[in-house]
Scaffold this active site. Structure first.
Site, PDB file in Angstrom:
ATOM      1  N   GLY A 147       0.826  -1.215   0.000  1.00 40.58           N
ATOM      2  CA  GLY A 147       0.000   0.000   0.000  1.00 40.58           C
ATOM      3  C   GLY A 147       0.854   1.256   0.000  1.00 40.58           C
ATOM      4  O   GLY A 147       1.029   1.905   1.039  1.00 40.58           O
ATOM      5  N   GLU A 191      12.248  -4.123  -4.596  1.00 34.92           N
ATOM      6  CA  GLU A 191      11.223  -4.268  -5.630  1.00 34.92           C
ATOM      7  C   GLU A 191      11.842  -4.105  -7.017  1.00 34.92           C
ATOM      8  O   GLU A 191      11.561  -4.860  -7.933  1.00 34.92           O
ATOM      9  CB  GLU A 191      10.110  -3.232  -5.414  1.00 34.92           C
ATOM     10  CG  GLU A 191       9.028  -3.316  -6.485  1.00 34.92           C
ATOM     11  CD  GLU A 191       7.860  -2.367  -6.238  1.00 34.92           C
ATOM     12  OE1 GLU A 191       7.952  -1.524  -5.326  1.00 34.92           O
ATOM     13  OE2 GLU A 191       6.860  -2.470  -6.981  1.00 34.92           O
TER      14      GLU A 191
HETATM   15  C1  LIG Z   1       0.948  -3.036 -12.930  1.00 33.39           C
HETATM   16  C2  LIG Z   1       1.136  -2.086 -11.799  1.00 33.39           C
HETATM   17  C3  LIG Z   1       1.217  -2.577 -10.517  1.00 33.39           C
HETATM   18  C4  LIG Z   1       1.368  -1.699  -9.445  1.00 33.39           C
HETATM   19  N1  LIG Z   1       1.369  -2.228  -8.191  1.00 33.39           N
HETATM   20  C5  LIG Z   1       1.398  -1.383  -7.131  1.00 33.39           C
HETATM   21  C6  LIG Z   1       1.284  -1.885  -5.795  1.00 33.39           C
HETATM   22  O1  LIG Z   1       1.159  -3.091  -5.581  1.00 33.39           O
HETATM   23  N2  LIG Z   1       1.310  -1.033  -4.790  1.00 33.39           N
HETATM   24  C7  LIG Z   1       1.448   0.307  -4.972  1.00 33.39           C
HETATM   25  O2  LIG Z   1       1.495   1.029  -4.006  1.00 33.39           O
HETATM   26  N3  LIG Z   1       1.556   0.824  -6.220  1.00 33.39           N
HETATM   27  C8  LIG Z   1       1.520   0.017  -7.307  1.00 33.39           C
HETATM   28  N4  LIG Z   1       1.589   0.536  -8.576  1.00 33.39           N
HETATM   29  C9  LIG Z   1       1.628   2.003  -8.734  1.00 33.39           C
HETATM   30  C10 LIG Z   1       2.902   2.566  -9.307  1.00 33.39           C
HETATM   31  O3  LIG Z   1       3.922   2.550  -8.359  1.00 33.39           O
HETATM   32  C11 LIG Z   1       2.586   3.983  -9.801  1.00 33.39           C
HETATM   33  O4  LIG Z   1       1.715   3.854 -10.890  1.00 33.39           O
HETATM   34  C12 LIG Z   1       3.812   4.723 -10.221  1.00 33.39           C
HETATM   35  O5  LIG Z   1       4.600   5.043  -9.109  1.00 33.39           O
HETATM   36  C13 LIG Z   1       3.489   6.012 -10.995  1.00 33.39           C
HETATM   37  O6  LIG Z   1       2.542   6.797 -10.351  1.00 33.39           O
HETATM   38  P1  LIG Z   1       1.260   7.340 -11.118  1.00 33.39           P
HETATM   39  O7  LIG Z   1       0.606   6.203 -11.749  1.00 33.39           O
HETATM   40  O8  LIG Z   1       0.496   8.174 -10.177  1.00 33.39           O
HETATM   41  O9  LIG Z   1       1.812   8.258 -12.279  1.00 33.39           O
HETATM   42  P2  LIG Z   1       2.322   9.830 -12.206  1.00 33.39           P
HETATM   43  O10 LIG Z   1       3.210   9.929 -11.047  1.00 33.39           O
HETATM   44  O11 LIG Z   1       1.084  10.654 -12.207  1.00 33.39           O
HETATM   45  O12 LIG Z   1       3.089   9.912 -13.509  1.00 33.39           O
HETATM   46  C14 LIG Z   1       2.507  10.247 -14.784  1.00 33.39           C
HETATM   47  C15 LIG Z   1       3.639  10.534 -15.779  1.00 33.39           C
HETATM   48  O13 LIG Z   1       4.396  11.673 -15.313  1.00 33.39           O
HETATM   49  C16 LIG Z   1       5.757  11.345 -15.232  1.00 33.39           C
HETATM   50  N5  LIG Z   1       6.381  12.050 -14.104  1.00 33.39           N
HETATM   51  C17 LIG Z   1       5.931  12.156 -12.841  1.00 33.39           C
HETATM   52  N6  LIG Z   1       6.809  12.818 -12.079  1.00 33.39           N
HETATM   53  C18 LIG Z   1       7.856  13.130 -12.886  1.00 33.39           C
HETATM   54  C19 LIG Z   1       9.090  13.810 -12.696  1.00 33.39           C
HETATM   55  N7  LIG Z   1       9.461  14.295 -11.500  1.00 33.39           N
HETATM   56  N8  LIG Z   1       9.916  13.941 -13.742  1.00 33.39           N
HETATM   57  C20 LIG Z   1       9.568  13.434 -14.973  1.00 33.39           C
HETATM   58  N9  LIG Z   1       8.429  12.801 -15.210  1.00 33.39           N
HETATM   59  C21 LIG Z   1       7.584  12.639 -14.172  1.00 33.39           C
HETATM   60  C22 LIG Z   1       5.769   9.851 -14.983  1.00 33.39           C
HETATM   61  O14 LIG Z   1       7.008   9.276 -15.339  1.00 33.39           O
HETATM   62  C23 LIG Z   1       4.644   9.379 -15.866  1.00 33.39           C
HETATM   63  O15 LIG Z   1       5.100   9.251 -17.174  1.00 33.39           O
HETATM   64  C24 LIG Z   1       1.461  -0.309  -9.664  1.00 33.39           C
HETATM   65  C25 LIG Z   1       1.402   0.178 -10.960  1.00 33.39           C
HETATM   66  C26 LIG Z   1       1.233  -0.689 -12.019  1.00 33.39           C
HETATM   67  C27 LIG Z   1       1.147  -0.111 -13.402  1.00 33.39           C
END
Ligand SMILES: Cc1cc2nc3c(=O)[nH]c(=O)nc-3n(C[C@H](O)[C@H](O)[C@H](O)COP(=O)(O)OP(=O)(O)OC[C@H]3O[C@@H](n4cnc5c(N)ncnc54)[C@H](O)[C@@H]3O)c2cc1C
Lengths: 398, 380
Positions: free
Chosen positions: A132, A249
């Site tokens: 989480g 991870e």
């Molecule tokens: C298959 C899958 C399994 C997952 N499993 C888990 C889980 O078990 N537990 C859990 O907690 N999470 C999980 N996640 C979540 C995952 O860790 C997040 O999706 C990830 O950290 C990105 O966050 P976001 O989706 O909010 O994207 P955002 O942070 O909103 O990013 C959107 C875009 O903006 C870019 N971006 C954001 N910040 C920057 C920056 N500073 N510089 C340049 N570009 C940037 C990103 O690279 C991306 O391209 C999972 C995700 C997936 C896809």
């Protein structure tokens, strides 16, 4: 070395005597693998027996100390064990976030009581864990998380929402990041806490993905009471713990995709190409596709050599080198490129969703490709990884 | 195969690195160019490198060599590559010297190798032709029987260090058609042989290279290196090993131009901040870094495969050369872009790396050519 060989011989004999025949040939990947837990179902009872036999010998967590249910094996012995399992075409007895993420983290940061309570259950496959971390407003900017934990006697009361919690609907416990000090700098007010998913106030809702499956969920927390003793490390020190876990991870993700790229699990390009494409005099007639295949194969080879280099350096007693920082970005992008090329090879046969005209393997390839698009997002996006390389390894300024 | 430097290699890397910093800065290369130096490199430094044991590093001790391996040579060449040292390692040690070591008769080896290891005698391999591009076996130069010997007729281009070599190993066709792998023979020809004309060429990197014309050059039977008509395999083996050395040199140059770029990113101020704080540049730098790490792994692997005689050696050669070519060109192109205007000036060193990158990329097959070969070796 002699010891290692006699260990190999023991393992070989033990496997020959004990491993269930019905499991030979299973890969134990995401879909087929045994994740364990209270909700595990065993269509093949041998899978459960295999888990129990291995757990009794400490083979589910070979490198963990014996007192916590591990095997107490050295890194070399563990490697031998893995080689012998592969040689016998046996799946690992157990997979999951307990073994790869929270277990190693508890070994580093947990107190004695926490280790005694949780590690043996992980080793025996009794408890399945989920992560989480992410929230709707806190993805890449994980430290911006808002889920609150307020002290009430010897409990914390949790309120908030987690998202993308992989397999939350199938899991028993969650390791979770919560805000315990809203007034501190954002990284400094976070704690790392463990709770049972059956605690009143926890509810989960699966999310459907582009691949059609629902491997992850939203987790809603409403007045969830969690004992204070479930905080790992000190209160407000959760960010340090969280980062250490992320390192585990990312290693796991990179390993998985590195071996996939090396042709580990799936059929090689050449075999696939022979099914779909014309060859002239033993050469793939489509020159541009031939070059794309060669590019990916060569990238995969160089990537595997780089992971080997990191291992060899560690064995030689060197501190981790800069090379390991590239594994997450490169391994995941490589996996995506590999599947893109496979899609190109299969051509129109890679377009099936279900039903007539597409065979199982084709449908599976298509789903794998869709799933792979997440590789560069999960566990920290590629962009975030590149930020980390630029800052930590290259020393570029903020 | 262990992809890690041994303690001896760590030490060698340090010695070589220190030596290069003290004796071989890029200004030396600049000076050789600007003074139109006819030798094109430094004979005194070459002598020193021989005394340090580097020139003879991969030759057996019986010929005055150090009896070490390619993994050791790679460490030295990487250090020399960092500052683009133009000494004749490729031509003399790796191409000419190895051709004699692998294919030469006892008499040829005794006559040439000790002098070579001492830093005296120089060799060159005359292989490339106007139409051959990267194909080693596309050879139009003919060797016609003439009494007990042969007469050589043909034209070679961009022969490394031909203008300074004491003798040239000439690849000529003694039988077969222009593209056949079979029918090639190597001949050891003194540079002052009658009918042999060497015309220096100036390439973008200003290292020694020359046109070589052979107008009925007469050689005796004792000039043949290896077996008549079977020079193809020898040539392939020698060029593959030389490619390992070239890759190590390229890795060094790539690492250095990238280090220079990083330094510039941290020190050049625009908009009131170091340009290295801009994410557009950070990400590009991180990608270059990844390519260099992968190239390093490939170079370490191929050097060790050369020493172990791995069955996989040829594939690893192509892997390493493709990677090093791509990485060097990328790092040099990115360097010029990130330096901005000054990157285009002759005053800055970046341009030297950009030019060397192109030459090195095209030497012994470019990236695309090696990908093609990798595919062929992989059976598709
Ligand atoms: C298959 C899958 C399994 C997952 N499993 C888990 C889980 O078990 N537990 C859990 O907690 N999470 C999980 N996640 C979540 C995952 O860790 C997040 O999706 C990830 O950290 C990105 O966050 P976001 O989706 O909010 O994207 P955002 O942070 O909103 O990013 C959107 C875009 O903006 C870019 N971006 C954001 N910040 C920057 C920056 N500073 N510089 C340049 N570009 C940037 C990103 O690279 C991306 O391209 C999972 C995700 C997936 C896809």
């Amino acid at each position: 070395m002699a010891d290692l060989e006699s260990f190999r011989e023991d393992v070989r004999q033990w496997l020959a005597a004990n491993a269930p025949k019905s499991l030979v040939g299973m890969t134990g990947g995401d879909l087929e693998g045994n994740w364990g837990g209270r909700k595990a179902t065993y269509p093949n009872p041998d899978m459960k027996r295999w888990l129990e036999l291995c757990a009794a010998r400490g083979f589910t967590a070979p490198e963990w100390p014996r007192e916590y249910g591990g095997g107490g094996l050295s890194r070399e012995e563990t490697k031998v064990l893995r080689q012998e399992l592969a040689r016998a075409k046996l799946p690992p007895p157990l997979i999951g976030f307990g073994l790869t993420m929270i277990g190693p983290t508890l070994l580093m940061f947990g107190d004695e009581e926490q280790k005694k309570e949780h590690l043996p259950k992980i080793c025996r496959g009794e408890i399945r864990w989920c992560q989480g971390y992410s929230e709707p407003g806190a993805g890449s900017d994980l430290a911006g998380l808002q889920t609150r934990a307020v002290l009430d006697g010897d409990h914390y009361i949790l309120n908030g929402q987690k998202i993308w919690t992989s397999y939350a609907d199938l899991c028993d416990w969650q390791f979770c990041l919560v805000r315990t000090d809203p007034n501190a700098k954002k990284q400094e007010g976070i704690s790392f806490i463990l709770f049972d998913m059956e605690t009143p106030g926890v509810s989960v809702k699966p999310i459907k993905l582009i691949s059609g499956s629902s491997p992850f969920c939203e987790t809603f927390l409403t007045d969830v009471r969690v004992p204070v003793k479930n905080v790992v490390s000190k209160v407000n020190n959760g960010w340090t713990v969280a980062k250490a876990l992320l390192a585990h991870e990312r290693t796991m993700i990179a390993d998985a995709f590195g071996s996939a790229a090396g042709g580990g699990k799936s059929r090689g390009f050449t075999a696939l190409a022979r099914d779909y494409l014309d060859f002239e005099d033993g050469t793939l007639a489509d020159a541009s596709l031939r070059h794309r295949i060669a590019q990916v194969e060569m990238d995969a080879r160089a990537f595997l050599l780089t992971t080997q280099r990191a291992r060899d350096a560690a064995k030689a007693g060197h501190a981790p080198g800069t090379e390991s920082s590239i594994f997450k970005v490169y391994g995941t992008e490589l996996n995506q490129r590999r599947l893109e090329v496979m899609l190109s090879i299969a051509g129109p046969q890679a377009l099936g969703w279900e039903g007539a005209g597409f065979d199982e393997r084709e449908l599976d390839l298509t789903r794998q490709w869709l799933r792979s698009r997440a590789n560069t997002i999960e566990g920290g996006t590629s962009e975030v990884q590149l930020n980390i390389i630029a800052k930590r390894v290259l020393g570029l300024p903020d | 195969m262990q992809l890690v430097l041994t303690e001896e290699q760590e030490l060698l890397a340090k010695t070589a690195g220190d030596w290069v910093r003290e004796h071989s800065p890029v200004t030396r290369v600049r000076q050789l160019r600007d003074t139109n130096d006819p030798t094109g490199f430094s004979r005194p430094l070459w002598k020193q490198m021989a005394e340090l044991g580097w020139v003879g590093i991969v030759f057996p001790e019986q010929y005055g060599g150090a009896g070490m391996g390619y993994a050791d040579l790679a460490v030295v060449l990487e250090a020399l590559g960092r500052t683009l040292a133009p000494e004749p390692f490729l031509s003399t040690v790796l191409l000419g010297g190895q051709a004699l070591l692998v294919g030469g008769s006892d008499a040829q080896k005794k006559a040439w190798l000790p002098g070579l290891c001492e830093g005296g005698k120089l060799l060159a391999l005359a292989q490339q032709e106007p139409k051959s591009r990267h194909d080693l076996f596309r050879v139009a130069t003919r060797a016609r029987p003439d009494g007990t010997g042969f007469r050589l007729e043909g034209e070679k281009i961009q022969v490394l260090d031909a203008q300074v070599a004491d003798a040239l190993l000439v690849v000529a066709r003694s039988s077969g058609g222009e593209r056949d792998a079979a029918g090639l023979t190597l001949f050891l020809v003194p540079r002052d042989a009658a009918g042999l004309r060497v015309t220096p060429q100036t390439r973008i990197d200003h290292r020694n290279a020359a046109l070589v014309r052979l107008d009925g050059v007469r050689v005796g039977a004792d000039a043949v290196v290896g077996a008549i008509g079977q020079g193809g395999a020898l040539l392939q083996q020698v060029v593959d090993c030389a490619t390992v050395g070239l890759c190590a040199e390229m890795l060094g140059a790539t690492s250095q131009v990238f280090d220079d770029t990083l330094h510039y990113l941290k020190t050049r101020i625009q908009f009131g901040v170091p340009i290295g704080s801009f994410q557009a540049l950070k990400h590009r730098a991180a990608r270059v870094f990844m390519e260099i790490e992968l190239a390093r792994s490939a170079v370490m692997a191929v050097a060790r495969a050369a020493d172990a005689g791995d069955a996989d050696f040829e594939k690893l050669v192509s892997l390493a050369k493709a990677r090093c070519s791509d990485a060097f060109v990328l790092a040099a192109n990115e360097a010029v872009q990130m330096f901005g205007g000054v990157g285009m000036t002759d005053e800055y060193d970046v341009g030297f790396y950009l030019k060397r990158a192109r030459v090195a990329e095209m030497t012994f097959g470019d990236a695309a050519w090696h990908r093609e070969r990798y595919a062929r070796l992989g059976g598709y």
